[in-house]
Enzyme design. Structure first.
Site, short mmCIF file in Angstrom:
data_model
loop_
_atom_site.label_atom_id
_atom_site.label_comp_id
_atom_site.label_asym_id
_atom_site.label_seq_id
_atom_site.Cartn_x
_atom_site.Cartn_y
_atom_site.Cartn_z
N CYS A 179 0.84 -1.09 0.05
CA CYS A 179 -0.07 -0.02 0.00
C CYS A 179 0.83 1.17 0.04
CB CYS A 179 -0.88 0.02 1.20
SG CYS A 179 -1.85 -1.48 1.55
N GLN A 180 0.63 2.41 -0.55
CA GLN A 180 1.33 3.46 -0.63
C GLN A 180 1.27 4.02 1.03
OE1 GLN A 180 -0.58 5.64 -3.87
NE2 GLN A 180 1.51 5.97 -4.54
#
Ligand SMILES: Cc1ncc(COP(=O)(O)O)c(C=O)c1O
Lengths: 144, 420
Positions: free
Chosen positions: A53-54
């Protein structure tokens, strides 16, 4: 318990339809994300961290006495918290079998999230679903 | 073709350039995004292309396309001429001594890998030190890590002073005394710092250290002159300088290029091949195996003509004007953390709002047509050092306007209200 979210996945889909544009839908997700109880610092460990995930995402699945799981998850970004809330509506308080049997793709499509999330966001969402299902699979493997 | 690449929108106003009319040259800037006029603030990732560049590429495919350096026929001659004219134009653009010092690559990343895998692999030994800075892009870090692991060399870093992102040069001479090679960025893609490369390269030269400059963020934004910088190698990318993707430049000092082994093997890079033996072509062709990106070179040629018609001094001034306006308005936000120097910086600015995550800001700004970047910007160790998981980044170029700066700030205030 997902009562804190004060909605169901069907109501969420209905509300999404009702909103005019994606700014409003994101704003709605942000509001939903704000209702998510935070994880404690102690729970934000590498073990519970989801990579891919960013934003930073942590997720725990707590087995309940009735065979279901409570999912606790948190992120430093609010839109991600909103997406976590959607996942909770789909997967929390379900048994391992139910979790493994539930395909969230159709729900995301009905919400339009498949088209309106950036490809990296979609990957992040996919990583969260994978983690939830992997933890569910792990638990059934242990009980056999 | 260079005469075609003049900016059509280049007009004067109050004795200076009328920047707003230049936007007419950029078709994409008239796009609508999520129902709003596009405000493109991600030029540090990739710049937009003027019609002159797009036309040059089209013209090449419609009139000159063939393989280069091999044909006897007319089209091949035209393609070869266009390709070599682009090399000459690049040499002029960075003031190299000769076009033989210009190697075409895919981009900055390939240029840096080329130096690591040829000059450095040949000349560095176990225990040698490669000096970098703490603000390097992953593409000026990972190639050196890979080389160091392979040959047992070590890495050393010039530190940054803090959020203002200046290099701490107080130990530079000691660090240079231990190093064999120094590779550093001219302008930081996260902090916007303009590093004093002339001074640093001079001190490196005195210490006998070979220098590599990553000009990815500078080549299209400020005059870059390899002779006054005094570096041994310098790399940049076409796509950040108004040119196409897939083309880049590696400059190398002739003596070094000549002494280096080739990078990849294949066609073009040979003089003579037998089954068990090969003689390599002369520089720069020795480093360009296979059919090169001819259309990319032609597009880059047009881009460099375009930039020079405006003037890189003027572009830098305009960048700074926008940076100043943005920094001042950002600075008024209570609790904001704004990275990079306050003076003499480039128009790349990273920041963290007290109440909105960078990713949330970028997502919501996109709903208003404002293109920002959020994340680690290929600078993970730098962000770890600054103690932040992600920043939001706005980067401006000459086609951005003061109105767009104001629109950007307005959208930030709007998004903050949504999160309040
Ligand atoms: C400072 C810096 N160096 C290197 C690069 C890599 O450039 P490219 O991806 O075009 O090879 C970039 C691009 O983001 C950059 O900003």
């Amino acid at each position: 318990m997902t009562t804190f979210l004060d909605t169901t996945i069907d109501k969420l889909i209905e509300n999404f339809d009702f909103l005019n544009d994606w700014e409003e839908r994101f704003a709605y997700l942000i509001e939903l994300g704000k209702k998510l109880p935070p994880l404690s610092e102690a729970e934000m460990t590498d073990e519970h961290r989801i990579h891919g995930c960013q934003a930073s995402v942590w997720l725990r699945m707590l087995p309940q006495s009735d065979g279901t799981f409570d999912i606790h998850a948190d992120s430093d970004a609010f839109i991600v918290k909103g997406l976590i809330a959607v996942l909770l509506l789909i997967y929390s308080e379900k048994t391992a079998e139910q979790i493994l049997d539930t395909d969230s793709t159709a729900t995301f499509e009905r919400l339009g999230l498949d088209k309106h999330l950036s490809p990296t966001r979609r990957n992040g969402l996919h990583s969260m679903v994978s983690r939830i299902q992997a933890l569910a699979a792990e638990s059934t493997a242990q009980t056999v | 073709m260079s005469t075609d690449a003049k900016p059509a929108g280049l007009t004067k106003r109050d004795g200076g350039i009328n920047w707003a009319t230049l936007r007419g040259d950029f078709p994409i800037l008239h796009e609508t995004v999520n129902g709003h006029p596009l405000v493109y603030l991600d030029s540090a990732a990739s710049s937009q292309k003027p019609r002159q560049v797009i036309d040059a590429i089209r013209h090449h495919y419609e009139h000159h396309n063939a393989n280069v350096h091999r044909g006897i026929h007319e089209l091949s001659n035209r393609a070869t001429e266009a390709y070599e004219a682009a090399r000459q134009r690049v040499a002029e653009f960075i003031n190299a001594n000769s076009r033989d010092e210009i190697v075409f690559t895919r981009g900055t990343t390939e240029g840096l890998n080329l130096v690591a895998q040829t000059w450095a692999l040949e000349n560095l030994r176990e225990g040698d030190t490669i000096l970098l800075t703490e603000m390097e892009h992953h593409s000026n870090l990972v190639p050196w890590q890979m080389l160091a692991q392979r040959i047992g060399a070590q890495l050393d870093f010039i530190e940054i002073t803090g959020d203002d992102g200046e290099l701490d040069l107080q130990w530079l001479d000691e660090q240079l005394a231990r190093a064999r090679l120094l590779s550093l960025t001219h302008i930081s893609n996260t902090l916007g710092t303009v590093n004093p490369v002339v001074e640093i390269c001079a001190r490196a030269r005195d210490a006998g250290v070979v220098t590599v400059v990553d000009a990815a963020q500078s080549a299209g934004h400020t005059p870059v002159n390899v002779q006054s910088i005094g570096c041994d190698f310098l790399a940049f990318s076409g796509h950040k300088t108004c040119g196409p993707t897939g083309i880049g430049v590696l400059y190398g000092r002739r003596e070094l290029l000549e002494a280096m082994p080739p990078y990849q093997g294949g066609g073009e890079m040979i003089a003579k091949v037998e089954y068990r033996d090969v003689t390599f072509n002369v520089v720069p062709h020795k480093f360009e195996a296979g059919t090169p990106n001819v259309a990319g070179a032609v597009g880059l040629h047009a881009a460099l003509d375009y930039l020079d018609a405006i003037g890189r001094d003027s572009i830098f001034e305009h960048d700074q004007r926008l940076a100043k306006r943005a920094c001042e308005q950002l600075g008024e936000i209570d609790g904001i953390r704004l990275f990079g120097p306050s003076e003499g910086r480039s128009a790349v600015m990273s920041f963290i709002l007290p109440d909105v995550h960078a990713l949330d800001l970028a997502t919501m700004a996109d709903q208003k047509g404002v293109a920002l970047r959020a994340g680690h910007h290929c600078n993970q160790p730098l962000l770890a050092k600054l103690g932040v998981p992600a920043t939001a980044r706005a980067s401006f170029y000459f086609y951005n306007t003061e109105d767009e700066v104001d629109r950007f700030i307005e959208v930030i205030h709007h998004v903050r209200k949504l999160f309040a």
